[in-house]
Design an enzyme around this catalytic site. Structure first.
Site, mmCIF file in Angstrom:
data_model
loop_
_atom_site.group_PDB
_atom_site.id
_atom_site.type_symbol
_atom_site.label_atom_id
_atom_site.label_comp_id
_atom_site.label_asym_id
_atom_site.label_seq_id
_atom_site.Cartn_x
_atom_site.Cartn_y
_atom_site.Cartn_z
ATOM 1 N N ASP A 1 -7.709 45.834 -59.111
ATOM 2 C CA ASP A 1 -7.103 45.898 -60.301
ATOM 3 C C ASP A 1 -5.870 46.849 -60.419
ATOM 4 O OD1 ASP A 1 -6.544 46.468 -63.050
ATOM 5 O OD2 ASP A 1 -8.669 46.514 -63.669
ATOM 6 N N HIS B 1 -2.668 49.137 -64.448
ATOM 7 C CA HIS B 1 -1.527 50.024 -64.936
ATOM 8 C C HIS B 1 -0.326 50.337 -63.881
ATOM 9 C CE1 HIS B 1 -4.190 51.913 -68.103
ATOM 10 N NE2 HIS B 1 -5.255 51.543 -67.422
ATOM 11 N N ASN C 1 -0.180 52.476 -74.203
ATOM 12 C CA ASN C 1 0.000 52.075 -72.872
ATOM 13 C C ASN C 1 1.428 51.214 -72.816
ATOM 14 O OD1 ASN C 1 -2.047 52.907 -72.059
ATOM 15 N ND2 ASN C 1 -3.398 51.300 -72.479
ATOM 16 N N LYS D 1 0.062 46.236 -71.418
ATOM 17 C CA LYS D 1 0.466 47.622 -70.927
ATOM 18 C C LYS D 1 1.769 47.474 -70.982
ATOM 19 C CE LYS D 1 -4.160 48.949 -69.117
ATOM 20 N NZ LYS D 1 -4.910 47.692 -69.710
ATOM 21 N N GLU E 1 -9.285 50.092 -57.931
ATOM 22 C CA GLU E 1 -7.983 50.026 -58.624
ATOM 23 C C GLU E 1 -6.915 50.518 -57.942
ATOM 24 O OE1 GLU E 1 -8.237 51.639 -62.750
ATOM 25 O OE2 GLU E 1 -10.513 51.695 -62.749
ATOM 26 N N HIS F 1 -13.108 50.868 -63.070
ATOM 27 C CA HIS F 1 -12.828 50.892 -64.497
ATOM 28 C C HIS F 1 -14.485 50.042 -64.902
ATOM 29 C CE1 HIS F 1 -11.995 49.015 -68.524
ATOM 30 N NE2 HIS F 1 -11.203 49.783 -68.652
ATOM 31 N N SER G 1 -7.195 54.526 -64.253
ATOM 32 C CA SER G 1 -6.798 54.707 -65.547
ATOM 33 C C SER G 1 -7.236 55.763 -66.247
ATOM 34 C CB SER G 1 -7.520 53.296 -66.467
ATOM 35 O OG SER G 1 -8.912 53.450 -66.085
#
Length: 389
Positions: free
Chosen positions: A210, A213, A50, A241, A181, A136, A185
């Site tokens: 979230d 990423h 990541n 990440k 999110e 997640h 992910s």
């Protein structure tokens, strides 16, 4: 008295995992450069990390971590509310809030710890949590441990979310919390944050996003997909990440920050992040807004990889990011493909249920700006050959 050994349940659980081709083992690697690792046999090009901007090997990140260790020691030695809040912790939180344009920020030791304990602090048994179906595991853990009523809305389906919100407002919930999110992910697709935020405002619900990423990679100056979207109450970003370091941070109001400092067990009862990590995160924070060239290289890599995977005969779903699933389906076939790719010099991890839904096992590709055109083309040539053998 039972004659069954007390660890029989362990044997049965592990046997079942192996029979289903879902058994997991730890494999150790030695990092070499930004995109290569060594296992016990050979050097592999890593398409499973990541480190989206290659910052884990950036000299400024490494040097700041070393400088902070020399100046402040190897550990914070206590929790934040005892004596573990050094001046560098407060300074970093103020800098994060200022950079991302929020009133306040609070640093946590990991994204999983933050998600699972913040949500369980915000909700109680009189609350309702509505979470995207593909949220997640950390978000689901936090939701379930809160004892709130918990429901999932169909993935990226704002119509289903509104339907559930409209029914919920007539119930006797003390608060409603919507969780999603920004960039998922396992599938690499994005949620419609503008639409979700409008629904939360309409139905007076809290919105927790979230952004792990996306931070560093997407949005204005790499400030994430939540940046500039009004109506979001809390944003979770991680530093392991794109930051190339470790830890996590919450963007929120000053009032919320005070509330969590007083009531969030995951924050209160753990030792503070060590100075080396604080230094690395601070350096990453300094760098990220000015890394447009690296982000553009990453975007180019994404286009090249997606096009090549499709040309090789695989589907990639609705990904719009550096996370690209090579959809295979069966667990055994996915493991076989991952092994064949590793034999050819590529680390591309198989993702299987229960991490993803049954029947959707995949090779999960994650790209970095540090990946070269040659590395991607070699991977795609190998993938094409394996699929046509």
């Amino acid at each position: 008295m039972s004659t069954t050994p007390k660890d029989h349940f362990i044997d049965e659980a592990l046997r079942k995992r192996k029979d289903q081709h879902r058994f997991r083992e730890l494999t150790s690697y030695q990092p070499k450069g930004t995109t290569e690792v060594l296992d016990d046999r050979e050097e592999l090009v890593n398409f499973s990390g990541n480190d989206y901007l290659g910052l884990s090997k950036h000299p400024k990140v490494i040097n700041r971590a070393q400088d902070f260790t020399e100046q402040y020691g190897s550990g914070a030695t206590a929790s934040r509310l005892i004596s573990g809040t050094y001046t560098i912790h407060n300074k970093l939180e103020q800098k994060i809030a200022h950079t991302f344009g929020w009133e306040a920020a609070l640093v946590f030791n990991s994204g999983f710890q933050a998600n699972s304990t913040i949500i369980s602090t915000l909700a109680n048994r009189h609350s309702l949590i509505l979470a995207d179906k593909l949220s997640h595991n950390s978000l689901l853990n936090g939701s379930l441990s809160s004892r709130a009523s918990f429901r999932r809305f169909a993935h990226n389906d704002t119509a289903d979310l509104e339907s559930q919100l409209s029914r919920a407002v007539d119930k006797d919930y003390d608060r409603i919390i919507v969780i999603t999110e920004s960039l998922f992910s396992m599938d690499g697709d994005r949620s419609d944050l503008e639409a979700i935020a409008k629904l939360c405002k309409k139905y007076d619900a809290w919105l927790f996003v979230d952004d792990a990423h996306a931070v560093g990679v997407w949005g204005t100056n790499g400030l994430g997909l939540t940046h500039g979207v009004s109506g979001i109450d809390l944003v979770l970003g991680t530093c392991g990440k794109a930051f190339g370091a470790f830890g996590a941070f919450l963007l929120c109001s000053s009032k919320m920050r005070d509330y969590l400092i007083n009531f969030c067990d995951g924050f209160i009862y753990t030792t503070a992040l060590p100075p080396a990590v604080i230094g690395a995160v601070e350096a990453g924070l300094d760098l990220i807004p000015d890394l447009s060239e690296r982000r553009n290289r990453l975007y180019t890599n994404i286009k090249r990889m997606k096009k090549g995977i499709r040309r090789a005969g695989f589907q990639v779903g609705n990904t719009e990011s550096q996370i690209i699933p090579i959809m295979v389906g069966g667990e055994e076939q996915t493991l076989e493909l991952a092994t064949a790719l590793e034999d050819a010099g590529f680390l591309a991890t198989a993702i299987r249920p229960p991490t993803v839904p049954k029947g959707s096992a995949r090779i999960r590709i994650t790209l970095s700006s540090a990946h070269t055109k040659e590395q991607i083309d070699q991977f795609l040539t190998t993938l094409d050959q394996l699929n046509n053998e």
